[in-house]
Every structure is written in C-alpha cells, then in structure tokens.
Motif scaffolding. Structure first.
Motif, mmCIF file in Angstrom:
data_model
loop_
_atom_site.group_PDB
_atom_site.id
_atom_site.type_symbol
_atom_site.label_atom_id
_atom_site.label_comp_id
_atom_site.label_asym_id
_atom_site.label_seq_id
_atom_site.Cartn_x
_atom_site.Cartn_y
_atom_site.Cartn_z
ATOM 1 N N THR A 41 -6.841 -48.804 -24.842
ATOM 2 C CA THR A 41 -6.903 -47.893 -25.261
ATOM 3 C C THR A 41 -7.712 -47.376 -26.295
ATOM 4 O O THR A 41 -9.195 -46.184 -25.885
ATOM 5 C CB THR A 41 -5.414 -46.997 -24.429
ATOM 6 N N ALA A 42 -7.010 -47.560 -27.275
ATOM 7 C CA ALA A 42 -7.807 -47.174 -28.388
ATOM 8 C C ALA A 42 -9.251 -47.742 -28.980
ATOM 9 O O ALA A 42 -10.249 -47.035 -28.777
ATOM 10 C CB ALA A 42 -7.325 -48.065 -29.918
ATOM 11 N N VAL A 43 -8.958 -48.852 -27.825
ATOM 12 C CA VAL A 43 -10.914 -49.658 -27.860
ATOM 13 C C VAL A 43 -11.765 -48.661 -27.304
ATOM 14 O O VAL A 43 -13.174 -48.516 -27.379
ATOM 15 C CB VAL A 43 -10.901 -50.956 -28.091
ATOM 16 N N ALA A 44 -10.916 -49.191 -25.775
ATOM 17 C CA ALA A 44 -11.957 -47.858 -24.774
ATOM 18 C C ALA A 44 -12.173 -46.465 -25.381
ATOM 19 O O ALA A 44 -13.354 -46.448 -25.182
ATOM 20 C CB ALA A 44 -10.398 -47.246 -23.060
ATOM 21 N N LEU A 45 -11.414 -45.321 -26.224
ATOM 22 C CA LEU A 45 -11.482 -44.838 -26.906
ATOM 23 C C LEU A 45 -12.867 -44.579 -27.832
ATOM 24 O O LEU A 45 -13.554 -44.294 -27.560
ATOM 25 C CB LEU A 45 -10.724 -44.191 -27.062
ATOM 26 N N ALA A 46 -13.022 -45.915 -28.600
ATOM 27 C CA ALA A 46 -13.730 -45.627 -29.441
ATOM 28 C C ALA A 46 -15.226 -45.939 -28.583
ATOM 29 O O ALA A 46 -15.909 -45.283 -29.530
ATOM 30 C CB ALA A 46 -13.389 -47.252 -30.505
ATOM 31 N N GLU A 47 -15.696 -46.998 -28.111
ATOM 32 C CA GLU A 47 -16.271 -47.110 -26.557
ATOM 33 C C GLU A 47 -16.618 -45.573 -26.405
ATOM 34 O O GLU A 47 -18.269 -45.935 -26.172
ATOM 35 C CB GLU A 47 -16.121 -48.031 -25.789
ATOM 36 N N LYS A 48 -16.196 -44.512 -26.135
ATOM 37 C CA LYS A 48 -16.327 -43.396 -25.802
ATOM 38 C C LYS A 48 -17.026 -43.123 -27.154
ATOM 39 O O LYS A 48 -17.359 -41.383 -26.715
ATOM 40 C CB LYS A 48 -15.367 -42.571 -24.795
ATOM 41 N N GLY A 49 -17.242 -43.190 -28.449
ATOM 42 C CA GLY A 49 -17.383 -42.421 -29.929
ATOM 43 C C GLY A 49 -16.503 -41.932 -30.609
ATOM 44 O O GLY A 49 -16.786 -41.416 -31.148
ATOM 45 N N ILE A 240 -8.719 -57.097 -23.887
ATOM 46 C CA ILE A 240 -9.331 -57.110 -22.366
ATOM 47 C C ILE A 240 -10.284 -56.479 -22.068
ATOM 48 O O ILE A 240 -11.744 -56.296 -21.213
ATOM 49 C CB ILE A 240 -8.342 -56.945 -21.213
ATOM 50 N N VAL A 241 -10.291 -55.341 -22.376
ATOM 51 C CA VAL A 241 -11.468 -54.039 -22.360
ATOM 52 C C VAL A 241 -13.026 -54.898 -23.148
ATOM 53 O O VAL A 241 -14.145 -54.698 -22.267
ATOM 54 C CB VAL A 241 -10.905 -52.500 -23.034
ATOM 55 N N GLU A 242 -12.147 -56.207 -23.875
ATOM 56 C CA GLU A 242 -12.971 -56.569 -25.128
ATOM 57 C C GLU A 242 -14.077 -57.972 -23.582
ATOM 58 O O GLU A 242 -15.466 -57.653 -23.586
ATOM 59 C CB GLU A 242 -13.449 -56.974 -25.848
ATOM 60 N N ALA A 243 -13.093 -58.283 -23.577
ATOM 61 C CA ALA A 243 -13.592 -60.215 -22.561
ATOM 62 C C ALA A 243 -13.532 -59.497 -21.440
ATOM 63 O O ALA A 243 -14.770 -60.343 -20.872
ATOM 64 C CB ALA A 243 -12.140 -60.433 -23.493
ATOM 65 N N PHE A 244 -13.015 -58.594 -20.879
ATOM 66 C CA PHE A 244 -13.494 -58.691 -19.648
ATOM 67 C C PHE A 244 -13.485 -56.980 -18.743
ATOM 68 O O PHE A 244 -12.473 -56.646 -18.787
ATOM 69 C CB PHE A 244 -11.843 -59.153 -18.739
ATOM 70 N N PRO A 245 -14.258 -56.538 -19.757
ATOM 71 C CA PRO A 245 -14.018 -54.459 -19.341
ATOM 72 C C PRO A 245 -14.368 -54.830 -17.682
ATOM 73 O O PRO A 245 -14.249 -53.488 -17.202
ATOM 74 C CB PRO A 245 -15.372 -54.727 -19.950
ATOM 75 N N LYS A 246 -14.507 -55.700 -16.574
ATOM 76 C CA LYS A 246 -14.501 -55.400 -15.954
ATOM 77 C C LYS A 246 -13.260 -55.162 -15.070
ATOM 78 O O LYS A 246 -13.384 -54.920 -13.451
ATOM 79 C CB LYS A 246 -15.735 -55.743 -14.917
ATOM 80 N N SER A 247 -12.818 -56.035 -15.411
ATOM 81 C CA SER A 247 -11.374 -56.367 -14.974
ATOM 82 C C SER A 247 -10.652 -55.206 -14.257
ATOM 83 O O SER A 247 -10.683 -54.470 -14.836
ATOM 84 C CB SER A 247 -10.709 -57.359 -15.424
ATOM 85 N N PRO A 248 -9.575 -54.983 -13.607
ATOM 86 C CA PRO A 248 -8.912 -53.684 -13.290
ATOM 87 C C PRO A 248 -7.929 -53.503 -13.909
ATOM 88 O O PRO A 248 -7.891 -52.019 -14.156
ATOM 89 C CB PRO A 248 -7.624 -54.501 -12.327
ATOM 90 N N ALA A 250 -8.161 -53.059 -17.217
ATOM 91 C CA ALA A 250 -9.570 -52.558 -18.573
ATOM 92 C C ALA A 250 -10.039 -51.601 -17.552
ATOM 93 O O ALA A 250 -10.020 -50.533 -18.559
ATOM 94 C CB ALA A 250 -10.675 -54.201 -18.728
ATOM 95 N N ILE A 251 -10.253 -51.118 -16.398
ATOM 96 C CA ILE A 251 -10.524 -50.357 -15.848
ATOM 97 C C ILE A 251 -9.524 -48.976 -16.080
ATOM 98 O O ILE A 251 -9.842 -48.013 -16.888
ATOM 99 C CB ILE A 251 -11.256 -50.488 -14.814
ATOM 100 N N ALA A 252 -8.320 -49.641 -15.842
ATOM 101 C CA ALA A 252 -7.227 -48.205 -16.022
ATOM 102 C C ALA A 252 -7.326 -48.450 -17.130
ATOM 103 O O ALA A 252 -6.886 -46.966 -17.302
ATOM 104 C CB ALA A 252 -5.966 -48.910 -15.044
ATOM 105 N N TYR A 253 -7.752 -49.199 -18.613
ATOM 106 C CA TYR A 253 -7.543 -48.135 -19.942
ATOM 107 C C TYR A 253 -8.653 -47.618 -20.334
ATOM 108 O O TYR A 253 -8.388 -46.650 -20.965
ATOM 109 C CB TYR A 253 -7.549 -50.238 -20.649
ATOM 110 N N GLN A 254 -9.600 -47.700 -19.823
ATOM 111 C CA GLN A 254 -11.145 -46.988 -19.740
ATOM 112 C C GLN A 254 -10.944 -45.530 -19.019
ATOM 113 O O GLN A 254 -11.234 -44.719 -19.030
ATOM 114 C CB GLN A 254 -12.211 -47.856 -19.180
ATOM 115 N N GLY A 255 -9.962 -45.343 -17.822
ATOM 116 C CA GLY A 255 -9.572 -44.269 -17.481
ATOM 117 C C GLY A 255 -8.205 -43.198 -17.770
ATOM 118 O O GLY A 255 -8.587 -42.698 -17.803
#
Ligand SMILES: Nc1ncnc2c1ncn2[C@@H]1O[C@H](COP(=O)(O)OP(=O)(O)OP(=O)(O)O)[C@@H](O)[C@H]1O
Length: 293
Positions: A41-49, A240-248, A250-255
C-alpha cells in the motif's frame, strides 16, 4: 517534560502546512499479511504521488527490509542512542518510499530515558516536512508496543484472514484497544480471501462478535484476494504492486491506497505526526506533568 522534549514539541508545533497521516497496521495474529499490506500500500500510495514513510515496528524479524531485499545497517535504536540521525537510518525502497527499520531498540520504547524520548520527538518532528503518510507496520500480538503504536495512530487498520485464530486475535486486540486505550474506530482489511463475498463474510464474523460485546465501529476498507503472485514476488524480493501490478492482490492494494488518500487530512498543525510521537513517548510521569500545564 525535560527542556529537550519541550523544544522538540515546540518545533513540531510551529505553523506548517504539512499534514502527515499516521496509520497503524495491526492484526493480533502473526502471518495474516500485515507487512504485505503495509509495504504494497505504501508503494501504491507513492505511485500516486504521496511521500510515504514505513516504520517497521515488527520487532525482531525486520520483515520490511527482508521483503524488499534491503540491508539495514542501522535502525531506530541507533537514533535513540544518539549514534545516528533518523535521516541516516531511513532506507529507500521502491518508488522512493522511506523505511525505518526498528529492531530491538524500539522494543524498549516504554522504558526509554528522557534524553532518548527527546531525541525521538526531535527526529520525528523533522520527518513531517519530508513525508505525507507514515505507515506503522506493527508486530503480531498485543504487546505494549503494538498497543502504543496503535493508540498513537490516526487510523488503525486490522488485517484479518479466514482462520478462527485470526478472528479471535483481532477481537482481543480490538477489545483491549477500545477498553484500555480509547481507540474505537477500526478499519478492517480482509486478506487472503477467495472472493469479495468471502471477504464480506469474514468482516461479518468479526463484526458480529464486536457488536455483541464492544462499543466500537468497524469498517471494511479492503478485500485482498489470495494471490499466488504475492509469494512469487516475495521470492524475487519484489513487491507485487511492481512485479504484477495487474494481479488481483495488487489491484486491491491500489484500491486501499485510493481510499487512504480520500480519508480526512488531520486538522492539527503538522498533521497527526506530533500527536503520534507525543502519545508514543507518553509515560505515566509525563502524563502527570501535562495535567499540571
Ligand atoms: N493476499 C495474499 N495472498 C497470498 N499470500 C499472501 C497474501 N498476503 C500475505 N501473503 C503471504 O503470507 C505470508 C505472511 O505475510 P506477511 O509477512 O505480510 O504477514 P505478517 O502479518 O506481516 O506476518 P508476521 O506477523 O510474521 O510479521 C507471506 O508469505 C506472504 O507472502
């Protein structure tokens, strides 16, 4: 309060537009996925700036840096002993997230000397200009450290999975936090579920027991599917958010990251960080000092 502590708190109370959110990730039971949730989730947040700092308070195991293949030469205990600045111990992870490894030194946080408390306050006060969100990956169990990190945070995420001991341990943690530490709102992450429905059922199981015995509010904030890619990415020492960003998963962490960004920004100057540190270092003798102010 010592003069050093007072000056650290004064620094934090200076007007500042930075509003740091502090989120604890707990769970009661070990192995439910706290570190995976925290770091992805930290990395997903970082991807969003967002500028994200993760405090690896999962004592002893130093999970976060192992998961990322980073080597921690120093940790929070060196900051507390005055042998390092907080800036020097922060590791840089994917997307520039900061990671504070906290091993045995942090275990004794409640027994810190006053000088160490002052050092901690000062160190964290400097962080508020560098980060937007602090995620605290706590240890399993209901040790004093887990309780103090959780009660000091603005939001408490509780990760549960579909195992009876996960529900009972999460319940025990919620019970003690609500009855003894004044925490009444909990954000639940249902992890390793096979479907959205299973996630909702898991949440319902936990809510049923908390509704019956406790006066707390639970909210289901994420349902993370069981995802083989998570283990695969751990083996590669990738997230996973980096290696397989489209996997289920990873999508949940991005959400979850999107949700976190929609949560209210703390109203106090400096955001929640100063409150976090103040509560973290609070000891009975300091509480007496404060009541006289
Ligand atoms: N959604 C998921 N799907 C598949 N495997 C998962 C998932 N979440 C976590 N895992 C796996 O479960 C194991 C435990 O995860 P993690 O280390 O994040 O848990 P933890 O609660 O931090 O553990 P500990 O209490 O030991 O610190 C790891 O092998 C991780 O890859």
């Amino acid at each position: 309060m010592t003069p050093d502590q007072a000056s650290g708190l004064r620094m934090m109370n200076q007007p500042n537009n930075e509003k740091v959110k502090v989120i604890a990730v707990s769970g009661g039971k070990g192995g439910v996925g706290k570190t995976s949730v925290s770091i992805n989730t930290a990395v997903a947040l970082a991807e969003k700036g967002k500028r994200v700092l993760v405090l690896d308070a999962d004592l002893g195991l130093a999970n976060v840096d192992v998961m990322l293949g980073l080597r921690a030469e120093r940790n929070l205990s060196h900051v507390l002993s005055g042998d390092a600045e907080l800036d020097d111990v922060i590791l840089r992870g994917p997307k520039g997230i900061g990671i504070i490894p906290a091993t045995s030194g942090t275990q004794a946080m409640v027994e810190l000397t006053q000088a160490q408390h002052a050092g901690l306050i000062r160190a964290f006060s400097e962080m508020r200009t560098q980060f937007d969100i602090l995620i605290v990956d706590t240890a399993a169990g209901i040790s004093d450290m887990v309780l103090s990190f959780s009660r000091a945070s603005q939001d408490v995420l509780i990760v549960v999975c579909d195992e009876p001991t996960s529900i009972t341990d999460a319940y025990a943690l919620i019970k003690i936090l609500s009855r003894e530490h004044g925490v009444f709102r909990f954000k639940i992450v249902a992890n390793m579920v096979r479907s959205l429905r299973e996630g909702m059922e898991l949440f319902a199981k936990l809510s049923k027991v908390t509704d019956r015995f406790l006066d707390v509010a639970l909210e289901l904030v994420a349902t993370v599917p069981f995802d083989e890619n998570l283990r695969k990415s751990v083996r590669k020492q990738k997230l996973i958010v980096e290696a397989f960003p489209k996997s289920p998963a990873a999508i949940a962490y991005q959400g979850l990251a999107n949700k976190i960004m929609s949560w209210p920004v703390p109203s106090q100057p400096g955001g929640h960080l100063e409150f976090f540190v103040e509560r973290l270092v609070q000891r009975p003798d300091y509480q007496e000092d404060k009541s006289g102010e």
